[in-house]
Design an enzyme around this catalytic site. Structure first.
Site, PDB file in Angstrom:
ATOM      1  N   ASN A  27     -38.950  10.285 -19.465  1.00  0.00           N
ATOM      2  CA  ASN A  27     -39.571   8.998 -19.771  1.00  0.00           C
ATOM      3  C   ASN A  27     -38.536   7.964 -20.245  1.00  0.00           C
ATOM      4  OD1 ASN A  27     -39.069  10.461 -22.107  1.00  0.00           O
ATOM      5  ND2 ASN A  27     -41.204  10.442 -22.828  1.00  0.00           N
ATOM      6  N   TYR A  28     -37.712   8.381 -21.181  1.00  0.00           N
ATOM      7  CA  TYR A  28     -36.743   7.473 -21.805  1.00  0.00           C
ATOM      8  C   TYR A  28     -35.628   7.087 -20.819  1.00  0.00           C
ATOM      9  CZ  TYR A  28     -33.457   5.974 -25.545  1.00  0.00           C
ATOM     10  OH  TYR A  28     -32.590   5.280 -26.353  1.00  0.00           O
ATOM     11  N   ALA A  29     -35.112   8.072 -20.071  1.00  0.00           N
ATOM     12  CA  ALA A  29     -34.044   7.784 -19.107  1.00  0.00           C
ATOM     13  C   ALA A  29     -34.550   6.858 -18.006  1.00  0.00           C
ATOM     14  CB  ALA A  29     -33.493   9.074 -18.514  1.00  0.00           C
TER      15      ALA A  29
END
Ligand SMILES: NC(=O)c1ccc[n+]([C@@H]2O[C@H](COP(=O)([O-])OP(=O)(O)OC[C@H]3O[C@@H](n4cnc5c(N)ncnc54)[C@H](O)[C@@H]3O)[C@@H](O)[C@H]2O)c1
Length: 321
Positions: free
Chosen positions: A166-168
């Site tokens: 999600n973050y990447a």
């Protein structure tokens, strides 16, 4: 008079960590600062209006000008409200620093739909939402020196981290959005750049081994959240020529990134490739294993010796129930 005197800057996620340090630095340089932060937990739950208010108090105690905003960047109306607040309080908005984030780190099999959506909503949609409302405001203004500074992460650009689907993905999207917005907003006199901090001591990096180590008093601490702030101040300053750039910051080093670069190429003219031909020619090209890149970037920094030991450590984390 500070070098940012007369400029009003909205900093999202400015209640803690890197955003707080940016807000303090910008205010010390003379800017009026909108300190946005709903004061949520790392994963986005809860909320504490006192987090943004404390930074405003700190700025005012130092003689600066600031106002708090506790809206969520992921909320379309609240994003508009932050821009409106800057204009209502200080008469104008000159720059936006999109810094807010949450994190929920899990391997792909364990990550839920809601955990994916929540992180993307703050990091990626939040950057879009605040930039959108700022651009709507600027479109109706005299064309002048305005700026957006986005915030990405090496996880998403240079060394995508396992457990950070999600973050990447959101951070890679922020970098892509930076270049699109730089091109689109040029005609409105708006420059758009992105900073990508690395190894900065905040609650997000607390679990990383060695993050608590600091040099003796009096020496510059390369992990201090303040290392990113001078670059952000430069990027929002009047007359800065940079736009469309994604700049990595680690300690005192600032690197200009070149994004995806075209590598080895194979070409066949006149007919479609066959699978067998691709197996022969494409597989023979010098292909990079992304794990090698990750191990080079982070393995040593985390104190794990050797690629295999690092991969075993990462896989153990991913295999958790
Ligand atoms: N710390 C590092 O080494 C590092 C590395 C790479 C990138 N970054 C990036 O730097 C930025 C700041 O991270 P940090 O390490 O200071 O984290 P942090 O958790 O200390 O600060 C983030 C702040 O954002 C706020 N926030 C969360 N959801 C929000 C929302 N919906 N609306 C507005 N604010 C919200 C939080 O309340 C928090 O105060 C992030 O964009 C992060 O991705 C940090």
């Amino acid at each position: 008079m500070g070098e940012l005197a007369g400029r009003t800057v909205l900093v999202t996620g400015a209640g803690r960590g890197i955003g707080r340090a940016e807000a303090l630095y910008l205010a010390d340089a003379g800017a009026n600062v909108v300190v946005n932060d709903p004061g949520v937990e790392i994963d986005g739950r809860g909320g504490d209006g006192g987090i943004a208010a404390a930074v405003v108090d700190e700025i005012r105690a130092r003689g600066g000008r600031a106002v708090a905003d506790t809206g969520s960047v992921a909320d379309w109306a609240a994003a508009r409200g932050m821009v409106d607040r800057a204009v209502a309080e200080f008469g104008d908005l000159h720059a936006v620093v999109n810094n807010a984030t949450i994190e929920v780190n899990k391997g792909l099999e364990r990550l839920t739909e809601a955990e994916f959506d929540d992180v993307v909503a703050v990091k990626l949609k939040g950057t879009f939402a605040v930039s959108h409302w700022a651009a709507v405001y600027w479109r109706g203004q005299e064309r002048a020196d305005r700026a957006i500074v986005n915030t990405a992460s090496g996880s998403g650009l240079l060394n995508p981290l396992p457990t950070q689907t999600n973050y990447a993905a959101a951070n890679a999207g922020v970098a892509a959005m930076t270049t699109v917005h730089a091109l689109e907003l040029r005609r409105l006199g708006v420059r758009v750049n992105c900073v990508s901090p690395s190894m900065v001591r905040t609650r997000l990096t607390n679990p990383v081994p060695g993050m608590d180590q600091a040099p003796p008093d009096g020496q510059l601490d390369p992990k201090d959240p303040a290392v990113v702030a001078p670059l952000v101040a430069y990027l929002v300053s009047e007359g800065c020529p940079l736009t469309g750039q994604v700049l990595s910051v680690r300690g005192g080093s600032i690197a200009v990134n070149h994004g995806w670069a075209r590598g080895a190429q194979v070409t066949k003219d006149g007919a479609l490739w066959t699978v067998a031909e691709l197996a022969e020619s494409l597989a023979a090209q010098p292909l990079e294993d992304p794990f090698d890149r990750l191990a080079t970037a982070l393995g040593g920094a985390l104190g794990v010796q050797g690629r295999d030991a690092f991969e075993a450590m990462v896989n153990a984390e991913l295999d958790k129930d």
